[in-house]
Write an enzyme that holds these catalytic residues in place. Structure first.
Site, PDB file in Angstrom:
ATOM      1  N   THR A  95      -0.768   2.263  -6.377  1.00 48.32           N
ATOM      2  CA  THR A  95      -1.651   1.577  -5.198  1.00 48.32           C
ATOM      3  C   THR A  95      -2.824   2.108  -5.168  1.00 48.32           C
ATOM      4  OG1 THR A  95       0.470   1.012  -3.886  1.00 48.32           O
ATOM      5  CG2 THR A  95      -1.696   0.624  -2.923  1.00 48.32           C
ATOM      6  N   LYS A 170      -0.500  -6.521  -3.017  1.00 46.26           N
ATOM      7  CA  LYS A 170       0.094  -5.103  -2.600  1.00 46.26           C
ATOM      8  C   LYS A 170      -0.965  -4.503  -1.419  1.00 46.26           C
ATOM      9  CE  LYS A 170       2.477  -1.401  -2.206  1.00 46.26           C
ATOM     10  NZ  LYS A 170       2.537  -0.215  -3.354  1.00 46.26           N
TER      11      LYS A 170
END
Length: 289
Positions: A95, A170
């Protein structure tokens, strides 16, 4: 036999690398600490001395590291994985920020690699059992080429569009999670300080309209103060929320008030217990005046 280089063996990456071994791939692994790789080596993985060594001869390189800085280092730093042969798939499962995803894609494409952003949702047990959801940003043809390397990790592949779009979703997902978890902690702390029956409070939460997977997962643990076996830390939640707010500020005309509040809340949690479970937020907000 397909050859995968896997870089980053933390809570998520370790199980993901193991999935490639389970699926019969030839796997080279690299991590800052070799100790985390010992059981994978015993199962047949090759320990690589550097990310570049791991990437040598790989058909696909998969990275799962903490943040932009770590991603930049393993790809573009000295002995970075970007030294891989032309045509290698570069699959970033970490991420990272949206800006970093775009910059890294441009840099790796310039070196002849095929970049896909594929951050994941799911806990470490899902990573180890191949039940993650992958949030993909890629050209359709590149996704099809990468699919054999994504399927061992996942039960669901969501293709959001071009490179960077998987990262956008995300960040949205983890920002909403940060807001919810901070809200759970605050609500439960109010209930405790007001003297409510916490068993009844939990029953009401679990059957009420505010229930969600995040609420259901964290509320009992917060009330019990059970934070053993951290699966996601305060520092990581703060990082993800901060990346999401930076993206929001670039896209929205009004300030992202809820996002900023979540970042501030997790900055406090990070300052106290950065590597502890994110649910410890309740101990921050429970402090009496």
């Amino acid at each position: 036999m397909a050859h995968v280089a896997f870089i980053g063996l933390g809570r998520m990456g370790h199980g993901m690398a193991g999935r490639y071994l389970d699926a019969g791939f030839t796997v080279a692994v690299w991590n800052r600490s070799q100790a985390k790789a010992e059981d994978l080596i015993a199962r047949g993985a090759r320990w690589a001395s550097t990310p570049a060594d791991a990437a040598d001869g790989a058909d696909a390189i998969v990275t799962m590291v903490a943040d932009d800085e770590a991603s930049r280092a393993v790809w573009l730093g000295r002995d970075g994985a970007a030294a891989a042969k032309v045509g290698t798939l570069a699959i970033e499962c970490s991420t990272v920020s949206y800006r970093h995803a775009l910059d890294l894609a441009r840099e790796l494409r310039g070196r002849g690699l095929i970049y896909i952003d594929s951050p994941v949702t799911g806990l470490p047990d899902a990573a180890a059992s191949g039940k993650l959801t992958l949030l993909v940003g890629a050209e359709p043809a590149d996704l099809e080429r990468a699919r054999p390397y994504l399927v061992p990790l996942s039960t669901t592949i969501r293709h959001f569009g071009a490179v960077g779009s998987g990262t956008v979703y995300k960040l949205i997902n983890n920002l909403m999670g940060a807001i919810q978890i901070a809200g759970i902690a605050e609500g439960l702390a109010i209930a405790e300080q007001a003297g409510l029956d916490m068993k009844l409070v939990l029953e009401a939460i679990e059957t009420g309209v505010a229930a969600s997977p995040q609420v259901l997962r964290h509320s009992k643990r917060m009330v019990a103060r059970n934070f053993s076996g951290a699966t996601f830390t305060a520092a990581l939640r703060h990082k993800d929320a901060a990346y999401a707010v930076a993206l929001a500020e670039s896209l929205l005309s009004d300030a992202p008030l809820m996002g900023r509040a979540a970042v501030e809340a997790y900055a406090r949690a990070k300052a106290v217990a950065p590597d502890d479970d994110e649910g410890k937020m309740i101990e921050i907000v429970s402090r009496q005046k």
